[in-house]
Scaffold this motif. Structure first.
Motif, mmCIF file in Angstrom:
data_model
loop_
_atom_site.group_PDB
_atom_site.id
_atom_site.type_symbol
_atom_site.label_atom_id
_atom_site.label_comp_id
_atom_site.label_asym_id
_atom_site.label_seq_id
_atom_site.Cartn_x
_atom_site.Cartn_y
_atom_site.Cartn_z
ATOM 1 N N VAL A 88 0.830 -1.221 -0.045
ATOM 2 C CA VAL A 88 -0.004 -0.024 -0.158
ATOM 3 C C VAL A 88 0.701 1.376 0.084
ATOM 4 O O VAL A 88 0.526 2.394 -0.719
ATOM 5 C CB VAL A 88 -1.082 0.014 1.227
ATOM 6 N N ALA A 89 2.067 1.348 0.887
ATOM 7 C CA ALA A 89 2.882 2.481 0.597
ATOM 8 C C ALA A 89 3.457 2.585 -0.779
ATOM 9 O O ALA A 89 3.478 3.875 -1.190
ATOM 10 C CB ALA A 89 4.130 2.099 1.449
ATOM 11 N N LEU A 93 -10.667 7.143 5.317
ATOM 12 C CA LEU A 93 -10.790 5.808 5.691
ATOM 13 C C LEU A 93 -10.311 5.042 4.443
ATOM 14 O O LEU A 93 -10.719 5.198 3.253
ATOM 15 C CB LEU A 93 -12.366 5.336 6.107
ATOM 16 N N VAL A 94 -9.466 3.863 4.926
ATOM 17 C CA VAL A 94 -8.983 2.994 3.809
ATOM 18 C C VAL A 94 -9.417 1.714 4.233
ATOM 19 O O VAL A 94 -9.286 1.090 5.192
ATOM 20 C CB VAL A 94 -7.486 3.239 3.887
ATOM 21 N N LEU A 95 -10.061 1.063 3.295
ATOM 22 C CA LEU A 95 -10.663 -0.074 3.008
ATOM 23 C C LEU A 95 -10.163 -0.876 1.914
ATOM 24 O O LEU A 95 -9.904 -0.541 0.795
ATOM 25 C CB LEU A 95 -12.151 -0.270 3.033
ATOM 26 N N ILE A 96 -9.434 -2.331 2.131
ATOM 27 C CA ILE A 96 -9.054 -3.113 1.303
ATOM 28 C C ILE A 96 -10.074 -4.433 1.381
ATOM 29 O O ILE A 96 -10.071 -5.000 2.317
ATOM 30 C CB ILE A 96 -7.583 -3.581 1.676
ATOM 31 N N GLY A 129 -2.553 -4.293 8.185
ATOM 32 C CA GLY A 129 -1.183 -3.965 8.338
ATOM 33 C C GLY A 129 -0.792 -2.540 7.616
ATOM 34 O O GLY A 129 0.182 -2.259 7.332
ATOM 35 N N GLN A 130 -1.805 -1.987 7.425
ATOM 36 C CA GLN A 130 -1.711 -0.551 6.743
ATOM 37 C C GLN A 130 -0.770 -0.322 5.443
ATOM 38 O O GLN A 130 -1.036 -1.291 4.490
ATOM 39 C CB GLN A 130 -1.358 0.465 7.890
ATOM 40 N N LEU A 147 -0.377 -5.965 -1.678
ATOM 41 C CA LEU A 147 -1.436 -6.165 -2.846
ATOM 42 C C LEU A 147 -1.590 -7.456 -3.437
ATOM 43 O O LEU A 147 -0.638 -7.822 -4.019
ATOM 44 C CB LEU A 147 -1.750 -4.811 -3.701
ATOM 45 N N GLN A 148 -2.768 -7.758 -3.610
ATOM 46 C CA GLN A 148 -3.052 -9.073 -4.297
ATOM 47 C C GLN A 148 -3.867 -8.774 -5.627
ATOM 48 O O GLN A 148 -4.588 -7.766 -5.866
ATOM 49 C CB GLN A 148 -3.960 -10.124 -3.430
#
Length: 95
Positions: free
Chosen positions: A32-33, A62-65, A74-75, A80-81
């Motif tokens: 994500v970084a 707000l971040v949703l995965i 783990g922010q 990523l997948q």
């Protein structure tokens, strides 16, 4: 790698008023970084300070995965997948 990026709650105003962005990222490991840096370089069209603070998103975004809070995953360290959906929702509104 294909991922879907979504911007809602006013965050879409920072990415040319387009809420959904299907993107193809170059092969390799994507955290994500690394994605946030890519978003800054490729999607944010105006006022990046409303989305970013230092090397992360601003408080109030707000971040949703895949519908899960990124804090549980783990922010910025989350890897990523293929076909992940990353949603950014602004919870801050002017008045």
């Amino acid at each position: 790698m294909k991922v879907m990026l979504e911007f809602r709650g006013g965050a879409e105003l920072l990415v040319n008023n387009v809420a959904q962005h299907p993107v193809n990222l170059e092969a390799g490991k994507w955290t994500v970084a690394k994605l946030l840096k890519w978003i800054c370089d490729n999607l944010i069209t105006e006022r990046p300070e409303l989305f970013f603070q230092e090397d992360s998103v601003r408080p109030g975004i707000l971040v949703l995965i895949n519908d899960a809070d990124w804090e549980l995953l783990g922010q910025q360290d989350y890897e990523l997948q293929e076909n992940d959906n990353v949603l950014f929702i602004s919870t801050l509104h002017g008045g």
